[in-house]
Design an enzyme around this catalytic site. Structure first.
Site, short mmCIF file in Angstrom:
data_model
loop_
_atom_site.label_atom_id
_atom_site.label_comp_id
_atom_site.label_asym_id
_atom_site.label_seq_id
_atom_site.Cartn_x
_atom_site.Cartn_y
_atom_site.Cartn_z
N GLY A 12 0.88 -1.22 0.05
CA GLY A 12 -0.11 0.01 -0.06
C GLY A 12 0.82 1.40 -0.07
O GLY A 12 0.64 2.25 0.69
N ILE A 17 1.57 7.56 3.65
CA ILE A 17 2.46 6.92 4.58
C ILE A 17 3.56 5.95 3.96
O ILE A 17 4.68 5.78 4.46
CB ILE A 17 1.70 6.42 5.88
CG1 ILE A 17 1.05 7.74 6.49
CG2 ILE A 17 2.72 5.66 6.49
CD1 ILE A 17 0.10 7.09 7.52
N ASP A 62 -3.39 -6.56 -5.66
CA ASP A 62 -4.33 -6.44 -4.22
C ASP A 62 -3.82 -7.38 -3.23
O ASP A 62 -4.12 -8.83 -3.35
CB ASP A 62 -5.60 -6.68 -4.77
CG ASP A 62 -6.67 -6.54 -3.57
OD1 ASP A 62 -6.22 -6.36 -2.37
OD2 ASP A 62 -7.92 -6.59 -3.87
N ASN A 89 1.37 -2.33 5.32
CA ASN A 89 0.63 -0.98 5.28
C ASN A 89 -0.80 -0.83 4.73
O ASN A 89 -1.29 0.13 4.86
CB ASN A 89 1.54 0.26 4.62
CG ASN A 89 1.12 1.62 4.81
OD1 ASN A 89 1.05 2.17 5.73
ND2 ASN A 89 0.56 1.97 3.38
N SER A 142 -4.02 1.61 13.91
CA SER A 142 -4.63 3.09 13.85
C SER A 142 -5.10 3.66 14.99
O SER A 142 -5.32 2.59 16.05
CB SER A 142 -5.96 3.35 12.84
OG SER A 142 -6.71 4.65 13.08
N TYR A 155 -14.13 -0.72 10.54
CA TYR A 155 -12.64 -0.33 10.36
C TYR A 155 -11.74 -0.40 11.54
O TYR A 155 -10.81 -0.92 11.88
CB TYR A 155 -12.45 1.04 9.56
CG TYR A 155 -10.97 1.67 9.69
CD1 TYR A 155 -10.23 1.33 8.63
CD2 TYR A 155 -10.56 2.56 10.65
CE1 TYR A 155 -8.70 1.74 8.44
CE2 TYR A 155 -9.39 3.31 10.23
CZ TYR A 155 -8.45 2.90 9.43
OH TYR A 155 -7.12 3.35 9.25
N LYS A 159 -8.43 -2.74 12.82
CA LYS A 159 -7.17 -2.13 13.45
C LYS A 159 -7.13 -2.53 14.87
O LYS A 159 -5.72 -2.70 15.15
CB LYS A 159 -7.46 -0.45 13.44
CG LYS A 159 -7.23 0.08 11.80
CD LYS A 159 -6.29 -0.35 11.10
CE LYS A 159 -6.07 0.17 9.69
NZ LYS A 159 -4.88 -0.20 8.95
#
Length: 252
Positions: A12, A17, A62, A89, A142, A155, A159
């Site tokens: 990613g 980042i 992917d 990432n 995150s 999400y 995380k």
């Protein structure tokens, strides 16, 4: 050049980042395989790093697909001879009302964030174990894996799961000299956040340090955790958020 002789794989990483992590690793001596789902973005990012003098190759695909991860690790070893550092990432953020969140949205965020991370860790660690010289894994979590944030339930679940995966893999990986940690970034100004003209203003207001992070802020923390300076740190999640989780005000 603290990463001279090291080989890194970062997913990613076409922008934001991930790109800055690749860039800093390459400029500090590592050979880097840069992954992004977008082939053009991946190649452009790798070319920019090469233009600055870094050793970086692109590998598009992917990483929610396990066969893609297997091919990527094999390509890394074929091109560079080994794999020392793997940074998971790649991820996707789906904002959505809990009451209306769809199964399709759920499957997409879980497939990339959790399956992609888990199997990158597994397949990269197998290669490191076979090499017999240790290595480092870094997983991207995150702050919402630690603190609540409206409309990010699915999400946040992924995380939070990534943080416990980093802790659990201590048991599996330590006998082979492989460390596994996670980073939990807070609000970070990237190409993606430029779509929201209020992003920097809002997060500058509610972040104690007075601004959102830059990609370099996160990359510096990432490089520390995969460096020899962190060789006795494993199973930990490092929060890099300018103090937001200490007070946790919700954005507008």
């Amino acid at each position: 050049m603290p990463f001279t002789g090291k080989v890194a794989l970062v997913t990613g990483a076409g922008q934001g980042i991930g790109y800055e992590i690749c860039r800093q690793l390459a400029l500090r001596g590592a050979a880097v395989l840069l992954n992004d789902r977008d082939p053009e973005l991946a190649e452009c990012a790798a070319e920019e790093i090469r233009w600055e003098g870094g050793n970086c190759l692109a590998y598009a695909g992917d990483v929610s697909q396990v066969d893609l991860i297997e091919g990527m690790v094999q390509a890394c070893v074929k091109e560079f001879g080994r794999l020392d550092l793997a940074i998971a990432n790649a991820g996707i953020t789906h904002f959505g009302d809990f009451w209306a969140f769809s199964p399709a949205q759920f499957e997409e965020v879980v497939a990339l964030n959790m399956r992609g991370t888990f199997f990158l860790a597994q397949i990269a660690a197998k290669q490191m174990r076979a090499q017999g010289e240790g290595g480092s894994l870094l997983l991207m979590s995150s702050v919402v894996g630690t603190q609540a944030h409206k409309n990010l339930g699915a999400y946040a679940m992924t995380k939070g799961g990534i943080q416990i995966l980093a802790k659990n893999l201590v048991v599996e990986l330590s006998p082979y000299g492989i460390t596994c940690n996670a980073i939990a970034p807070g609000a970070t100004s990237t190409e993606r956040t430029l779509n929201d003209p209020d992003y920097d203003r809002v997060w500058s207001t509610i972040t104690p340090m007075g601004r959102p992070a830059s990609p370099l802020d996160i990359a510096e923390a990432a490089l520390f955790l995969v460096s020899s300076q962190a060789r006795h740190i494993t199973g930990q999640t490092l929060i890099v958020d300018g103090g937001w989780t200490a007070v946790s005000p919700q954005p507008e």
